[in-house]
Design an enzyme around this catalytic site. Structure first.
Site, PDB file in Angstrom:
ATOM      1  N   ASN A  61       0.838  -1.203   0.000  1.00  0.00           N
ATOM      2  CA  ASN A  61       0.000   0.000   0.000  1.00  0.00           C
ATOM      3  C   ASN A  61       0.871   1.250   0.000  1.00  0.00           C
ATOM      4  OD1 ASN A  61       0.561  -0.870   2.675  1.00  0.00           O
ATOM      5  ND2 ASN A  61      -1.163   0.259   3.522  1.00  0.00           N
ATOM      6  N   GLU A  63       0.357   5.163   0.693  1.00  0.00           N
ATOM      7  CA  GLU A  63      -0.589   6.165   1.205  1.00  0.00           C
ATOM      8  C   GLU A  63      -0.160   7.577   0.795  1.00  0.00           C
ATOM      9  OE1 GLU A  63      -1.092   5.345   5.399  1.00  0.00           O
ATOM     10  OE2 GLU A  63      -2.208   3.502   4.950  1.00  0.00           O
ATOM     11  N   GLU A  74      -2.992  -4.697  -3.011  1.00  0.00           N
ATOM     12  CA  GLU A  74      -3.465  -5.619  -4.044  1.00  0.00           C
ATOM     13  C   GLU A  74      -3.505  -4.936  -5.412  1.00  0.00           C
ATOM     14  OE1 GLU A  74      -4.745  -5.002  -1.093  1.00  0.00           O
ATOM     15  OE2 GLU A  74      -5.969  -6.646  -0.335  1.00  0.00           O
ATOM     16  N   CYS A 114     -10.657  -3.589  -4.281  1.00  0.00           N
ATOM     17  CA  CYS A 114      -9.665  -4.587  -4.721  1.00  0.00           C
ATOM     18  C   CYS A 114     -10.357  -5.864  -5.179  1.00  0.00           C
ATOM     19  CB  CYS A 114      -8.668  -4.877  -3.607  1.00  0.00           C
ATOM     20  SG  CYS A 114      -7.547  -3.491  -3.330  1.00  0.00           S
TER      21      CYS A 114
HETATM   22  N1  THU Z   1      -5.206  -1.767   2.665  1.00  0.00           N
HETATM   23  C1  THU Z   1      -4.625  -2.543   1.706  1.00  0.00           C
HETATM   24  O1  THU Z   1      -3.586  -2.176   1.122  1.00  0.00           O
HETATM   25  N2  THU Z   1      -5.203  -3.731   1.416  1.00  0.00           N
HETATM   26  C2  THU Z   1      -6.259  -4.262   2.086  1.00  0.00           C
HETATM   27  O2  THU Z   1      -6.671  -5.377   1.781  1.00  0.00           O
HETATM   28  C3  THU Z   1      -6.902  -3.507   3.161  1.00  0.00           C
HETATM   29  C4  THU Z   1      -6.432  -2.120   3.341  1.00  0.00           C
HETATM   30  C5  THU Z   1      -4.541  -0.511   3.030  1.00  0.00           C
HETATM   31  C6  THU Z   1      -5.202   0.749   2.577  1.00  0.00           C
HETATM   32  C7  THU Z   1      -4.649   1.747   3.574  1.00  0.00           C
HETATM   33  O3  THU Z   1      -3.372   2.182   3.131  1.00  0.00           O
HETATM   34  C8  THU Z   1      -4.435   0.920   4.845  1.00  0.00           C
HETATM   35  O4  THU Z   1      -4.447  -0.435   4.433  1.00  0.00           O
HETATM   36  C9  THU Z   1      -5.494   1.135   5.897  1.00  0.00           C
HETATM   37  O5  THU Z   1      -6.759   0.985   5.379  1.00  0.00           O
END
Ligand code: THU
Length: 161
Positions: A61, A63, A74, A114
């Protein structure tokens, strides 16, 4: 009136019970989680994508202070895999999450957006995408995205027949 009962199959096991290929895919997702950029949530997610040519692509992820501009692990991994190897079917996706100095006990499950992208990937390559969700105590194995996203909207939903 009648009821429409939809059933979902999720196999539940531990990491130790996985075969070497499954362990490798999860290990790659765990490693990717350690490189996530998640200064706002502190929730570091890694994803690994197994392609038909046996290549493994990872992502995590990313941000952003403007929250909606960030992206989940994902989709980062899937979009990169599709852009790098556009002719290779996606065979499996593994996901792991790290927070407060350790991986989660229970599996992290993909967000709705996702799931939608995994569905489109499955349709695009006409190949079921296996989903492996890691937790230290529990691992979920899911054979196809419809088990996570029933009654989905896809290209066929826009036809009138
Ligand atoms: N997040 C993911 O990358 N994948 C998931 O399956 C659930 C959530 C991330 C998004 C955000 O950066 C952080 O987790 C908190 O929601």
């Amino acid at each position: 009136m009648k009821n429409l009962n939809i059933s979902t199959k999720i196999s539940v096991c531990s990491y130790e019970e996985l075969n070497p290929g499954e362990k490798l895919l999860i290990d790659q997702a765990k490693e990717a989680a350690l490189r996530a950029y998640a200064p706002y949530s502190g929730f570091h997610v890694g994803a690994s994508v197994l392609l038909a040519n046996n290549e493994i692509i990872t992502g995590n992820n990313q941000e952003n202070a403007a929250y909606p501009s960030g992206l989940c692990a994902e989709r980062t991994a899937l979009f990169y895999a599709n852009s790098r190897f556009s002719d290779e079917a996606v065979v499996a996706v593994a996901v792991a999450a790290y927070t407060k100095d350790d991986f989660t006990d229970e599996p992290v499950t993909p967000c709705g957006a996702c799931r939608q992208v995994i569905l489109e990937t499955q349709n695009r390559y006409k190949h079921p995408v296996r989903i492996l969700l890691y937790g230290k105590k529990t691992v979920y194995l899911i054979e196809k995205i419809s088990d996570l996203l029933p009654l989905s909207f896809d290209a066929e939903s826009m036809t009138t027949e």
